[in-house]
Write a protein that holds these residues in place. Structure first.
Motif, PDB file in Angstrom:
ATOM      1  N   LEU A   1      32.898  43.687  37.084  1.00  0.00           N
ATOM      2  CA  LEU A   1      33.023  42.228  37.151  1.00  0.00           C
ATOM      3  C   LEU A   1      34.421  41.817  37.574  1.00  0.00           C
ATOM      4  O   LEU A   1      34.619  40.794  38.229  1.00  0.00           O
ATOM      5  CB  LEU A   1      32.711  41.645  35.761  1.00  0.00           C
ATOM      6  CG  LEU A   1      32.776  40.130  35.617  1.00  0.00           C
ATOM      7  CD1 LEU A   1      31.750  39.474  36.516  1.00  0.00           C
ATOM      8  CD2 LEU A   1      32.542  39.719  34.174  1.00  0.00           C
ATOM      9  N   LEU A   2      35.405  42.603  37.189  1.00  0.00           N
ATOM     10  CA  LEU A   2      36.789  42.193  37.394  1.00  0.00           C
ATOM     11  C   LEU A   2      37.362  42.691  38.711  1.00  0.00           C
ATOM     12  O   LEU A   2      38.506  42.392  39.046  1.00  0.00           O
ATOM     13  CB  LEU A   2      37.634  42.694  36.219  1.00  0.00           C
ATOM     14  CG  LEU A   2      37.098  42.252  34.862  1.00  0.00           C
ATOM     15  CD1 LEU A   2      37.945  42.829  33.753  1.00  0.00           C
ATOM     16  CD2 LEU A   2      37.056  40.742  34.778  1.00  0.00           C
TER      17      LEU A   2
ATOM     18  N   MET B   1      34.787  43.469  45.537  1.00  0.00           N
ATOM     19  CA  MET B   1      33.766  42.455  45.848  1.00  0.00           C
ATOM     20  C   MET B   1      34.052  41.802  47.193  1.00  0.00           C
ATOM     21  O   MET B   1      33.156  41.636  48.020  1.00  0.00           O
ATOM     22  CB  MET B   1      33.783  41.360  44.780  1.00  0.00           C
ATOM     23  CG  MET B   1      32.811  41.584  43.650  1.00  0.00           C
ATOM     24  SD  MET B   1      32.920  40.183  42.511  1.00  0.00           S
ATOM     25  CE  MET B   1      33.642  40.988  41.106  1.00  0.00           C
ATOM     26  N   THR B   2      35.295  41.422  47.391  1.00  0.00           N
ATOM     27  CA  THR B   2      35.680  40.772  48.646  1.00  0.00           C
ATOM     28  C   THR B   2      35.423  41.715  49.827  1.00  0.00           C
ATOM     29  O   THR B   2      34.908  41.303  50.871  1.00  0.00           O
ATOM     30  CB  THR B   2      37.171  40.388  48.591  1.00  0.00           C
ATOM     31  OG1 THR B   2      37.422  39.737  47.360  1.00  0.00           O
ATOM     32  CG2 THR B   2      37.545  39.465  49.725  1.00  0.00           C
ATOM     33  N   ARG B   3      35.749  42.991  49.621  1.00  0.00           N
ATOM     34  CA  ARG B   3      35.572  43.960  50.707  1.00  0.00           C
ATOM     35  C   ARG B   3      34.087  44.091  51.055  1.00  0.00           C
ATOM     36  O   ARG B   3      33.705  44.121  52.223  1.00  0.00           O
ATOM     37  CB  ARG B   3      36.144  45.315  50.277  1.00  0.00           C
ATOM     38  CG  ARG B   3      37.034  45.918  51.363  1.00  0.00           C
ATOM     39  CD  ARG B   3      37.847  47.095  50.857  1.00  0.00           C
ATOM     40  NE  ARG B   3      37.120  47.942  49.950  1.00  0.00           N
ATOM     41  CZ  ARG B   3      37.581  48.303  48.748  1.00  0.00           C
ATOM     42  NH1 ARG B   3      38.756  47.881  48.326  1.00  0.00           N
ATOM     43  NH2 ARG B   3      36.861  49.092  47.987  1.00  0.00           N
ATOM     44  N   ILE B   4      33.260  44.161  50.019  1.00  0.00           N
ATOM     45  CA  ILE B   4      31.810  44.294  50.248  1.00  0.00           C
ATOM     46  C   ILE B   4      31.275  43.057  50.978  1.00  0.00           C
ATOM     47  O   ILE B   4      30.517  43.172  51.954  1.00  0.00           O
ATOM     48  CB  ILE B   4      31.070  44.503  48.909  1.00  0.00           C
ATOM     49  CG1 ILE B   4      31.436  45.875  48.330  1.00  0.00           C
ATOM     50  CG2 ILE B   4      29.562  44.377  49.084  1.00  0.00           C
ATOM     51  CD1 ILE B   4      30.980  46.085  46.890  1.00  0.00           C
TER      52      ILE B   4
ATOM     53  N   SER C   1      35.663  29.472  38.406  1.00  0.00           N
ATOM     54  CA  SER C   1      36.832  29.980  39.105  1.00  0.00           C
ATOM     55  C   SER C   1      36.418  30.998  40.154  1.00  0.00           C
ATOM     56  O   SER C   1      36.969  31.038  41.253  1.00  0.00           O
ATOM     57  CB  SER C   1      37.810  30.641  38.129  1.00  0.00           C
ATOM     58  OG  SER C   1      38.167  29.743  37.118  1.00  0.00           O
ATOM     59  N   ALA C   2      35.427  31.824  39.799  1.00  0.00           N
ATOM     60  CA  ALA C   2      34.950  32.820  40.747  1.00  0.00           C
ATOM     61  C   ALA C   2      34.352  32.126  41.971  1.00  0.00           C
ATOM     62  O   ALA C   2      34.591  32.525  43.113  1.00  0.00           O
ATOM     63  CB  ALA C   2      33.921  33.723  40.087  1.00  0.00           C
ATOM     64  N   VAL C   3      33.583  31.054  41.720  1.00  0.00           N
ATOM     65  CA  VAL C   3      33.000  30.298  42.826  1.00  0.00           C
ATOM     66  C   VAL C   3      34.121  29.768  43.727  1.00  0.00           C
ATOM     67  O   VAL C   3      34.096  29.927  44.960  1.00  0.00           O
ATOM     68  CB  VAL C   3      32.133  29.128  42.303  1.00  0.00           C
ATOM     69  CG1 VAL C   3      31.785  28.156  43.431  1.00  0.00           C
ATOM     70  CG2 VAL C   3      30.858  29.662  41.654  1.00  0.00           C
ATOM     71  N   ALA C   4      35.132  29.179  43.092  1.00  0.00           N
ATOM     72  CA  ALA C   4      36.255  28.630  43.862  1.00  0.00           C
ATOM     73  C   ALA C   4      36.951  29.743  44.649  1.00  0.00           C
ATOM     74  O   ALA C   4      37.299  29.569  45.821  1.00  0.00           O
ATOM     75  CB  ALA C   4      37.242  27.938  42.925  1.00  0.00           C
TER      76      ALA C   4
ATOM     77  N   GLY D   1      36.096  31.415  52.275  1.00  0.00           N
ATOM     78  CA  GLY D   1      35.216  31.031  53.375  1.00  0.00           C
ATOM     79  C   GLY D   1      33.745  31.329  53.165  1.00  0.00           C
ATOM     80  O   GLY D   1      32.949  31.208  54.103  1.00  0.00           O
ATOM     81  N   TYR D   2      33.336  31.735  51.945  1.00  0.00           N
ATOM     82  CA  TYR D   2      31.919  31.984  51.704  1.00  0.00           C
ATOM     83  C   TYR D   2      31.215  30.723  51.228  1.00  0.00           C
ATOM     84  O   TYR D   2      31.786  29.915  50.512  1.00  0.00           O
ATOM     85  CB  TYR D   2      31.737  33.101  50.666  1.00  0.00           C
ATOM     86  CG  TYR D   2      32.233  34.421  51.168  1.00  0.00           C
ATOM     87  CD1 TYR D   2      31.543  35.093  52.177  1.00  0.00           C
ATOM     88  CD2 TYR D   2      33.404  34.985  50.678  1.00  0.00           C
ATOM     89  CE1 TYR D   2      32.016  36.297  52.681  1.00  0.00           C
ATOM     90  CE2 TYR D   2      33.878  36.181  51.167  1.00  0.00           C
ATOM     91  CZ  TYR D   2      33.182  36.838  52.175  1.00  0.00           C
ATOM     92  OH  TYR D   2      33.652  38.014  52.663  1.00  0.00           O
TER      93      TYR D   2
END
Lengths: 293, 293
Positions: free
Chosen positions: A56-57, A62-65, A115-118, A124-125
């Protein structure tokens, strides 16, 4: 809202059945998707379908994927709550994200996901809610069961929705239990099932609390709640727990509450004699006045 | 309010320490009193001092006793909640009062006592609150402890009182727990101690709920609450339970909340490093608007 059709939908999957239900729905619609499951949260069925399992952290991974998948839309589904120890197994992941994580970890459940959404929006997603990708998961307004609320229960439902509307500006109260004109419980961070077991305890013969028979669970999104982050839901377990709490039915906000496994949920309610009704809550004058135009 | 001086004060004693504290206070003031203890509710110390022990449901016997005592004032102190089985030992008592009891038993905790107040008022008795007979049991406004609320805690206190004011018209919420700007719990019929143990459970390492450190218990009478029936109270146990729940302090409504065993309560708070502050809640514009002039 259209999520575009260029790339797959990226399902960021937490706990519960919703990730699987959503992927089923997308499959039926013939839409391409990829699933990223959060370690320590995602259920086994979810992990089986997942293309990737991530801490999760571990925002960097995550960004790379996501950069690789180039999704047309990203959706977060299923609760993540407070990370369980297993989410930290790969502590290196946490360490290498320290800078991004500190401000996120300082906040509460919803804030963490907000915060994760932001965070992903800034990159840019397009972040959308499960209900936008699979609107059939939401309850349409109307009575869903054979049993129906009586006069007292209709009054309880009214009071329940009004109470939740009052509390919404304080980011509290996704659900409450009302019997007659009396509020028995308001849900805090403990969740609906815990609240129902509290009400159940009031019914025990040795309880010092005197509670009338019956009662209604009222559940809906808080006004202004970001449904992309925390979509209220009921399922077969909610029905069983409501029955155990001695309630006679459930009222949910239509368009703002998922019914997980709708067929089984309704069949369970019918079997146990509970009503389930989806209500388009009428706007509350008091809350409106505060919100302004 | 003057309770008159002609006859004794009749203390109708339920559970807890309050009956004994009140009789101590009346004794200090040199006022005559008689005590009627409710079987199954009154604590042993209360029963020792009681002139009569009566079944909660035996209205006929109660009326007969009061007619004999000719009290200048009647006060109901200590919770009675749902009658325990022992309250029914003398079922004959219940049977011979069936007609009077039916409408009372159909209601909730507060309503039951409110009905009892109305019942005795109709029979010509002056029913007063413990706080009217012994105002020193109420907290005067101000900081009672060495520790004091900080900025975040003052904000939490403000939110707590505002939330309780919002809920008062629905006869819900005598207390809540707030940390920062987040409401962690709102008290229902389970009572303050149960609510605090719920908050305590949020702090356990395996809890799925993420909760910031600290937090404040805010407790006060509901606006419009009949203080003759249910006077909110804190005592040493509240302090200990607040500490167990990881809170940093307690805010109570001055003039509307009893501090039981004030010296010991404050000493306990000082020992555990909690603050206790009595606040004269500023009137809430929203609730006032609804109440009208």
């Amino acid at each position: 809202m259209s999520a575009g059709e260029a790339g797959p939908v990226a399902i960021m999957a937490g706990s519960g059945q919703l990730p699987v239900l959503l992927s089923d729905s997308l499959r039926r619609e013939g839409r391409d998707y990829r699933m990223l499951a959060f370690r320590g949260f995602a259920a086994p069925e979810t992990r089986e379908r997942a293309d990737q399992v991530v801490d999760l952290l571990d925002l960097q991974r995550m960004t790379r994927i996501l950069d690789e998948w180039r999704p047309s839309a990203v959706t977060f589904v299923g609760a993540v709550g407070r990370p369980r120890p297993s989410a930290f197994l790969n502590t290196i992941a946490a360490l290498r994200n320290r800078r991004e994580l500190a401000p996120l970890m300082a906040k509460g459940d919803d804030s963490l996901l907000r915060s994760a959404v932001a965070f992903f929006e800034e990159r840019g997603y397009l972040v959308v809610g499960a209900h936008e990708l699979a609107p059939e998961l939401l309850a349409a307004p109307g009575l869903l069961t054979r049993a129906a609320p009586g006069g007292m229960e209709s009054r309880a439902i009214e009071i329940g929705f009004a109470t939740l509307a009052d509390l919404a500006p304080r980011d509290m109260g996704q659900a409450c239990v009302v019997t007659g004109e009396r509020i028995l419980a308001i849900e805090g961070p403990e969740g609906t099932d815990s609240m129902l077991s509290r009400v159940r305890s009031f019914r025990r013969p040795w309880s010092r609390v005197r509670v009338d028979a019956g009662g209604v669970l009222v559940k809906t999104a808080k006004r202004g709640q970001d449904l992309r982050v925390d979509l209220p839901a009921i399922g077969p377990r909610t029905i069983v727990n409501a029955r155990r709490a001695g309630l006679s039915g459930i009222a949910i906000g239509s368009g703002a509450t998922l019914v997980l496994g709708q067929e089984r949920t309704i069949a369970t309610a019918d079997r146990l004699g509970l009503f389930v009704v989806a209500v388009a809550p009428r706007r509350d004058a008091r809350a409106d006045a505060e919100e302004g135009p």
